[in-house]
Design an enzyme around this catalytic site. Sequence first.
Site, PDB file in Angstrom:
ATOM      1  N   ASN A  63       8.317 -18.911   0.215  1.00  0.00           N
ATOM      2  CA  ASN A  63       7.200 -19.270  -0.606  1.00  0.00           C
ATOM      3  C   ASN A  63       7.262 -20.627  -1.441  1.00  0.00           C
ATOM      4  O   ASN A  63       6.677 -20.975  -2.347  1.00  0.00           O
ATOM      5  CB  ASN A  63       6.645 -18.229  -1.546  1.00  0.00           C
ATOM      6  N   HIS A  71      -0.823 -23.551  -3.466  1.00  0.00           N
ATOM      7  CA  HIS A  71      -1.940 -22.671  -3.052  1.00  0.00           C
ATOM      8  C   HIS A  71      -3.087 -23.050  -4.482  1.00  0.00           C
ATOM      9  O   HIS A  71      -4.198 -23.297  -4.051  1.00  0.00           O
ATOM     10  CB  HIS A  71      -1.709 -21.244  -3.080  1.00  0.00           C
ATOM     11  N   HIS A 100      -2.746 -27.656   4.168  1.00  0.00           N
ATOM     12  CA  HIS A 100      -1.862 -26.531   3.339  1.00  0.00           C
ATOM     13  C   HIS A 100      -0.414 -27.247   3.202  1.00  0.00           C
ATOM     14  O   HIS A 100       0.216 -27.146   2.176  1.00  0.00           O
ATOM     15  CB  HIS A 100      -1.833 -25.564   4.397  1.00  0.00           C
ATOM     16  N   LYS A 150      13.282 -18.971  10.146  1.00  0.00           N
ATOM     17  CA  LYS A 150      12.254 -18.121   9.685  1.00  0.00           C
ATOM     18  C   LYS A 150      12.719 -16.842  10.501  1.00  0.00           C
ATOM     19  O   LYS A 150      12.469 -15.717   9.532  1.00  0.00           O
ATOM     20  CB  LYS A 150      10.830 -18.600  10.272  1.00  0.00           C
ATOM     21  N   ARG A 201      -7.871  -0.019  14.619  1.00  0.00           N
ATOM     22  CA  ARG A 201      -6.484   0.220  13.763  1.00  0.00           C
ATOM     23  C   ARG A 201      -5.488  -0.461  14.556  1.00  0.00           C
ATOM     24  O   ARG A 201      -4.250   0.097  14.106  1.00  0.00           O
ATOM     25  CB  ARG A 201      -6.339   1.870  13.717  1.00  0.00           C
TER      26      ARG A 201
END
Length: 367
Positions: free
Chosen positions: A254, A261, A274, A236, A130
Amino acid sequence: MSSTTIDVNLGGASQSKDRSYKIAIERGLLNDLGARMLTVGPLNKRCALITNPTVGALYRKAAVASLEDAGFLPLVIEIPDGEEYKNLTEIEKVYDRLLEERLERGSAIIALGGGVVGDMAGFVAATYLRGVPYFQVPTTLLAQVDSSVGGKTGVNHRLGKNLIGAFYQPLGVYIDPELLKTLEAREVRAGLAEVVKYGIIWEGSFFEMLEESGTSLGDISTGKVIELIEHSCRIKAEVVAKDERESGVRAILNLGHTFGHAIEALTNYSKYKHGEAVAIGMVMAGKFAVKLGICDAQVPERIEKLLEAIGLETHVDGLEPKEFLAAMKLDKKVKGGTLRFVLPKAIGEVSLCDISDGDTLNFLTDI
Ligand SMILES: NC(=O)c1ccc[n+]([C@@H]2O[C@H](COP(=O)([O-])OP(=O)(O)OC[C@H]3O[C@@H](n4cnc5c(N)ncnc54)[C@H](O)[C@@H]3O)[C@@H](O)[C@H]2O)c1
């Protein structure tokens, strides 16, 4: 030796846990990795260094030596190199190793690699027991200027890219620009696409500086590359600090990615890197914005010219518009079935636009 630290400020007083961390940028920093990790807080001696065979062959020895010098006992796990391995099958193999070796909650994970290793190791860190602490040590330009910062982790699903994942912030990002010396020129260009993105979405003057440097941007032997990394990380960090989990402004990061994509998926993640797909996507976003009357034609022209000067492709041929649209609709940016695009209004300013399938299909057919 010049050294820069950038704060990623996250989690305010109302949050249960402060998730703020620092990005350190310094040539030769890899040799100081273990010592830097010790400054962050108490960690188990046992830790896992996740990398791939390519990066491992180059930098695993130095990373392990630095960790051992600081008293850590690193377990090295290599995942196969390539976007096609960014999936849950490979993640499960990493869990197996961690469990077999009985790594505990206080054991840190260190991601040593490009965006693929970083996204996967981050996802393992988010989910193993977790959640365990983790650090990003990005080794590609793309990872140093973008993917290592901001806590987006995850893997691809056969139906689309990065569809399985979690927001999970690292405890530190350690950037050693020296590592870029072994990176292929093509990878450097792909990383520069994300640098150009920051100029378009956030800071027109940064874009102008990139225009002035033009073809020399790909020369990573100069001090310029550190400037680009610093500038990109600052932008960023600022955007992520305003909107950690992409409920608003972070979505502007994006730009070009909805198109990009889909281009990656339709070419089986094998034709384009990418960053290369994002470059084509940013030009498409610019042209789409012109068609919709959001910006003037000069905007995509300048984007295209800069990307071409860097040596990036700016067009894709042979993709069927309906298939393109269908691939885009699998993107996470779909809201209530409608595609949401980041479109430039000017260089340095973008807006989020919900566009109907009909308008999108018309554009894809005409372009
Ligand atoms: N999490 C985010 O916010 C975010 C943002 C952008 C992109 N991404 C993801 O990042 C991935 C792309 O990352 P990438 O462009 O770094 O690709 P990558 O991780 O596949 O690395 C590219 C190639 O360079 C090699 N390599 C890495 N470092 C090297 C070095 N120093 N010297 C020599 N070779 C080296 C790798 O082994 C690989 O073959 C995509 O999966 C994308 O979805 C994530």
